[in-house]
Design an enzyme around this catalytic site. Structure first.
Site, PDB file in Angstrom:
ATOM      1  N   LEU A 163       0.813  -1.215   0.000  1.00 44.56           N
ATOM      2  CA  LEU A 163       0.000   0.000   0.000  1.00 44.56           C
ATOM      3  C   LEU A 163       0.848   1.266   0.000  1.00 44.56           C
ATOM      4  O   LEU A 163       0.323   2.355  -0.178  1.00 44.56           O
ATOM      5  CB  LEU A 163      -0.922   0.020   1.222  1.00 44.56           C
ATOM      6  CG  LEU A 163      -2.143  -0.894   1.169  1.00 44.56           C
ATOM      7  CD1 LEU A 163      -2.917  -0.797   2.477  1.00 44.56           C
ATOM      8  CD2 LEU A 163      -3.044  -0.521   0.008  1.00 44.56           C
TER       9      LEU A 163
ATOM     10  N   LYS B 190       3.591   1.709   2.572  1.00 43.62           N
ATOM     11  CA  LYS B 190       4.057   2.045   3.927  1.00 43.62           C
ATOM     12  C   LYS B 190       5.449   2.666   3.880  1.00 43.62           C
ATOM     13  O   LYS B 190       5.759   3.563   4.665  1.00 43.62           O
ATOM     14  CB  LYS B 190       4.083   0.797   4.810  1.00 43.62           C
ATOM     15  CG  LYS B 190       2.733   0.174   5.077  1.00 43.62           C
ATOM     16  CD  LYS B 190       2.802  -0.940   6.102  1.00 43.62           C
ATOM     17  CE  LYS B 190       3.693  -2.097   5.674  1.00 43.62           C
ATOM     18  NZ  LYS B 190       3.196  -2.799   4.464  1.00 43.62           N
TER      19      LYS B 190
ATOM     20  N   ILE C 121       0.542 -13.716  11.009  1.00 43.39           N
ATOM     21  CA  ILE C 121       1.069 -14.326  12.231  1.00 43.39           C
ATOM     22  C   ILE C 121       2.521 -13.923  12.475  1.00 43.39           C
ATOM     23  O   ILE C 121       2.959 -13.769  13.620  1.00 43.39           O
ATOM     24  CB  ILE C 121       0.896 -15.866  12.177  1.00 43.39           C
ATOM     25  CG1 ILE C 121       1.161 -16.473  13.564  1.00 43.39           C
ATOM     26  CG2 ILE C 121       1.809 -16.494  11.112  1.00 43.39           C
ATOM     27  CD1 ILE C 121       0.763 -17.932  13.658  1.00 43.39           C
TER      28      ILE C 121
ATOM     29  N   LYS D  35     -15.305   2.199  -0.149  1.00 44.62           N
ATOM     30  CA  LYS D  35     -15.761   1.403   0.990  1.00 44.62           C
ATOM     31  C   LYS D  35     -14.787   1.536   2.170  1.00 44.62           C
ATOM     32  O   LYS D  35     -13.580   1.364   2.011  1.00 44.62           O
ATOM     33  CB  LYS D  35     -15.879  -0.073   0.591  1.00 44.62           C
ATOM     34  CG  LYS D  35     -16.986  -0.353  -0.430  1.00 44.62           C
ATOM     35  CD  LYS D  35     -18.359  -0.078   0.170  1.00 44.62           C
ATOM     36  CE  LYS D  35     -19.480  -0.437  -0.785  1.00 44.62           C
ATOM     37  NZ  LYS D  35     -20.814  -0.162  -0.207  1.00 44.62           N
TER      38      LYS D  35
ATOM     39  N   LYS E 216     -15.314  -0.250   5.155  1.00 47.66           N
ATOM     40  CA  LYS E 216     -15.416  -1.414   6.044  1.00 47.66           C
ATOM     41  C   LYS E 216     -14.083  -2.158   6.223  1.00 47.66           C
ATOM     42  O   LYS E 216     -13.736  -2.535   7.351  1.00 47.66           O
ATOM     43  CB  LYS E 216     -16.487  -2.369   5.522  1.00 47.66           C
ATOM     44  CG  LYS E 216     -16.852  -3.479   6.501  1.00 47.66           C
ATOM     45  CD  LYS E 216     -17.541  -2.934   7.757  1.00 47.66           C
ATOM     46  CE  LYS E 216     -18.953  -2.462   7.445  1.00 47.66           C
ATOM     47  NZ  LYS E 216     -19.633  -1.979   8.664  1.00 47.66           N
TER      48      LYS E 216
ATOM     49  N   CYS F   4      27.822  -2.857 -13.135  1.00 47.33           N
ATOM     50  CA  CYS F   4      28.152  -4.159 -12.549  1.00 47.33           C
ATOM     51  C   CYS F   4      28.282  -5.214 -13.658  1.00 47.33           C
ATOM     52  O   CYS F   4      29.236  -5.184 -14.417  1.00 47.33           O
ATOM     53  CB  CYS F   4      27.119  -4.549 -11.492  1.00 47.33           C
ATOM     54  SG  CYS F   4      27.668  -5.871 -10.386  1.00 47.33           S
ATOM     55  N   LEU F   5      27.319  -6.116 -13.789  1.00 48.96           N
ATOM     56  CA  LEU F   5      27.368  -7.092 -14.878  1.00 48.96           C
ATOM     57  C   LEU F   5      27.420  -6.382 -16.225  1.00 48.96           C
ATOM     58  O   LEU F   5      28.068  -6.861 -17.164  1.00 48.96           O
ATOM     59  CB  LEU F   5      26.156  -8.021 -14.815  1.00 48.96           C
ATOM     60  CG  LEU F   5      26.068  -9.086 -15.916  1.00 48.96           C
ATOM     61  CD1 LEU F   5      27.246 -10.050 -15.850  1.00 48.96           C
ATOM     62  CD2 LEU F   5      24.742  -9.845 -15.822  1.00 48.96           C
ATOM     63  N   GLY F   6      26.764  -5.234 -16.343  1.00 44.98           N
ATOM     64  CA  GLY F   6      26.794  -4.462 -17.584  1.00 44.98           C
ATOM     65  C   GLY F   6      28.202  -4.059 -17.976  1.00 44.98           C
ATOM     66  O   GLY F   6      28.566  -4.087 -19.155  1.00 44.98           O
ATOM     67  N   MET F   7      29.034  -3.679 -17.003  1.00 51.51           N
ATOM     68  CA  MET F   7      30.435  -3.360 -17.284  1.00 51.51           C
ATOM     69  C   MET F   7      31.207  -4.612 -17.680  1.00 51.51           C
ATOM     70  O   MET F   7      32.009  -4.603 -18.623  1.00 51.51           O
ATOM     71  CB  MET F   7      31.107  -2.721 -16.067  1.00 51.51           C
ATOM     72  CG  MET F   7      32.539  -2.262 -16.355  1.00 51.51           C
ATOM     73  SD  MET F   7      33.630  -2.127 -14.926  1.00 51.51           S
ATOM     74  CE  MET F   7      34.235  -3.831 -14.805  1.00 51.51           C
TER      75      MET F   7
ATOM     76  N   HIS G  76      27.623   0.139  -8.077  1.00 53.07           N
ATOM     77  CA  HIS G  76      26.206   0.438  -8.316  1.00 53.07           C
ATOM     78  C   HIS G  76      25.933   1.908  -7.989  1.00 53.07           C
ATOM     79  O   HIS G  76      25.579   2.236  -6.851  1.00 53.07           O
ATOM     80  CB  HIS G  76      25.318  -0.461  -7.459  1.00 53.07           C
ATOM     81  CG  HIS G  76      25.224  -1.862  -7.951  1.00 53.07           C
ATOM     82  ND1 HIS G  76      24.242  -2.282  -8.826  1.00 53.07           N
ATOM     83  CD2 HIS G  76      25.998  -2.945  -7.702  1.00 53.07           C
ATOM     84  CE1 HIS G  76      24.414  -3.567  -9.083  1.00 53.07           C
ATOM     85  NE2 HIS G  76      25.472  -3.991  -8.421  1.00 53.07           N
TER      86      HIS G  76
ATOM     87  N   GLU H 143      23.474   3.716  -8.622  1.00 53.56           N
ATOM     88  CA  GLU H 143      22.072   3.989  -8.275  1.00 53.56           C
ATOM     89  C   GLU H 143      21.827   3.991  -6.771  1.00 53.56           C
ATOM     90  O   GLU H 143      20.876   4.626  -6.282  1.00 53.56           O
ATOM     91  CB  GLU H 143      21.142   2.981  -8.961  1.00 53.56           C
ATOM     92  CG  GLU H 143      21.217   1.547  -8.460  1.00 53.56           C
ATOM     93  CD  GLU H 143      22.230   0.688  -9.186  1.00 53.56           C
ATOM     94  OE1 GLU H 143      22.054  -0.545  -9.219  1.00 53.56           O
ATOM     95  OE2 GLU H 143      23.208   1.253  -9.715  1.00 53.56           O
TER      96      GLU H 143
END
Length: 552
Positions: free
Chosen positions: A23, A25, A155, A194, A196, A386-389, A521, A523
């Site tokens: 949702l 959070k 749970i 709604k 409820k 990474c793998l791209g390099m 990385h 990013e």
């Protein structure tokens, strides 16, 4: 600085979710923390994951989404990435923990005799460990926002909810507030919203002993006043504590929407504080540039986890950050590397830049190398991560140097030409020597976290980092570029532009407008208000060359 600022009594904002998962959070927690930070407070944030895995490091991207790596090398939930991007702050391993870590810690302590022979139980021992970790994350902070993953009623989440209840009892009402994020579904056939499900979710929380003080009502459209009043009465919260969270065109709009909904007023009231007023002018400017940019570029994103784009969450957001700061819309053209293998590179025509992200395993590798070759031969701006390099180096070795059997030991451990190899010993984040082999456990055996990288004088990589000679970036990989081939590739025009303790960290083509591969990385360090330099420059060069092509 006053003594209260040095040693504040931390106020805790617990964020739970109801009705269903996903949702927002994490965005809610990030947005609340952002507003508090922009109001001048020292804010911390924590994500609790109820799953029993020790960390998400060995979980499938399809199962869990992206694994976010912190500066200290922790493999964490992708929400930690949201926290860093929103708050423009580095967080550590103590800002994310799982059920697995809690139980592991308690069991190890029991084995050492730490409980003096007592019977170990969920209450008090597991709950006490949870409370200890929450307090640890809040040390020295004026506010700690705590996000509990999952949904109320699961749970797995019960011990954490009990810890929340106990902390409210121990600390008092003026130091703990409960925020409940829930869904107000739209029944499209009837055109009705709604309430409820939200009422039932709050009832479930109450049965556990927690009454939320703020309801975040996720909705596709605005909530009428009558429904807000109904939620206020049915959930026993003040009317102004029902915060409507409509779907937003960008997640960075959410803090501004919360500010309009005046979410800080019920928070200040609960904590007996004066009015809290955030300064969000710069944030607002960047959001406007996301929503109404002057320019646009199209970037081919060549990956293999495209059915679940959450796998690339940080990289997608990093492209947004770069675009916002350049007043440019970044259109992502999703290109499945396996489709390129079977159908060719036609999807790559008419794009302004090509991006090959990180990943694991051999599937889709040929398609990624075809995309890299297309970028190299057609002078299209390219960024490999990474793998791209690594694949850029293999592609160059095969098609320029003529090393037909060039490969990675990840794909072929017996390859006679290991352009990419498994480095069996390295110095980790703590300065300790680590040894790994093909038989090492998967979990926690990669080169993880932040490392320094020296940049080559006169290189485009150094220029991207504004001339910095030494940078720090984050890593998550097992395999490395083999320095044995360095001299041959550099003589042919693919130079090493970044290195760390003898390891190849960055490569670039000398006869190309902009072709860079990085082992790290970038990013993971990109923020809306502080985009990563190499990603920012990649988008900038793609835009510049697009304009040259358009004008010529």
């Amino acid at each position: 600085m006053s003594e209260s600022k040095k040693n504040p009594e931390t106020k805790y904002i617990f964020v739970t979710g109801g009705v269903l998962s996903s949702l927002g959070k994490g965005i809610t927690s990030s947005s609340v923390a952002t507003l508090l930070k922009h109001s001048g407070f020292n804010v911390g944030i924590l994500k609790i994951d109820p799953y029993i895995n020790v960390d998400p490091g060995t979980m499938s991207p399809f199962e869990h989404g992206e694994v976010f790596v912190t500066y200290d090398g922790a493999e964490t939930d992708l929400d930690i990435g949201h926290y860093e991007r929103f708050l423009n702050t580095n967080f550590s391993s103590k800002h994310n923990f799982t059920t697995g870590q809690v139980y592991l810690s308690v069991i190890e302590r029991e084995r050492r005799g730490g409980y003096l022979g007592k019977t170990i139980q969920v209450i008090p021992h597991i709950v006490d460990e949870i409370k200890h970790r929450v307090r640890l994350a809040g040390e020295g902070k004026e506010f700690l926002v705590v996000e509990l993953g999952g949904t109320v009623g699961d749970i797995e989440g019960l011990p954490f909810l009990e810890a929340m209840r106990e902390m409210k009892h121990e600390l008092g009402l003026e130091r703990v507030i409960s925020v409940h994020v829930t869904l107000i579904p739209l029944i499209k056939a009837a055109g009705e919203l709604k309430t409820k499900p939200t009422q039932h979710s709050v009832q479930e929380l109450r049965r556990i002993g927690i009454t939320p003080q703020i309801i975040i009502a996720r909705s596709e459209k605005p909530l009428p006043k009558e429904l807000k009043k109904k939620l206020s009465l049915g959930c026993d919260v003040d009317y102004d504590s029902v915060i409507v969270a409509e779907d937003a065109p960008t997640i960075y709009q959410v803090p501004l929407n919360f500010m309009k909904e005046d979410i800080l007023t019920p928070i200040a009231r609960r904590f007996n504080m004066p009015k809290i007023e955030p300064k969000m002018e710069e944030w607002n400017r960047l959001v406007k540039q996301i929503l109404a940019p002057k320019d646009e570029v199209t970037i081919a994103f060549v990956g293999k986890y495209l059915s679940l784009k959450e796998s690339y969450k940080s990289l997608i957001e990093a492209l947004t950050h770069a675009g916002a700061n350049l007043d440019t819309k970044v259109n992502i053209k999703w290109c499945d590397s396996e489709e390129i293998e079977s159908s060719g590179v036609e999807p790559l025509r008419y794009v302004d830049g090509i991006l090959v992200p990180g990943g694991f395993g051999e599937r889709g590798v040929k398609g990624k190398m075809e995309a890299i070759r297309f970028a190299r031969e057609n002078k299209i701006p390219f960024l490999g991560i990474c793998l791209g390099m690594q694949l850029a180096m293999i592609e160059f070795a095969r098609n320029v140097l003529g090393i037909a059997e060039a490969n990675s030991m990840e794909f072929d451990p017996q390859t006679p030409e290991p352009i990419i190899y498994l480095i069996e010993d390295f110095i980790d984040q703590q300065g300790n020597k680590q040894v790994r082999t093909h038989t090492s456990p998967m979990g926690g055996t990669m080169r993880l976290g932040e490392y320094e990288c020296g940049l080559k004088e006169g290189s485009q990589t150094k220029a991207a980092y504004q001339g910095e000679s030494l940078i720090k970036e984050r890593h998550r990989h097992r395999y490395e570029a083999n320095p044995k081939y360095r001299e041959r590739i550099e003589q042919a025009g693919l130079i090493v532009s970044g290195e760390s303790e003898g390891l190849i960290e960055a490569l670039e083509l000398v006869d190309h407008p902009w072709f860079i591969g990085v082992q790290f990385h970038p990013e993971f360090t990109s923020r809306l208000q502080n985009p990563n330099p190499v990603i920012l420059t990649f988008i900038q060069k793609s835009l510049e060359l697009k304009k040259v092509d358009r004008d010529s």
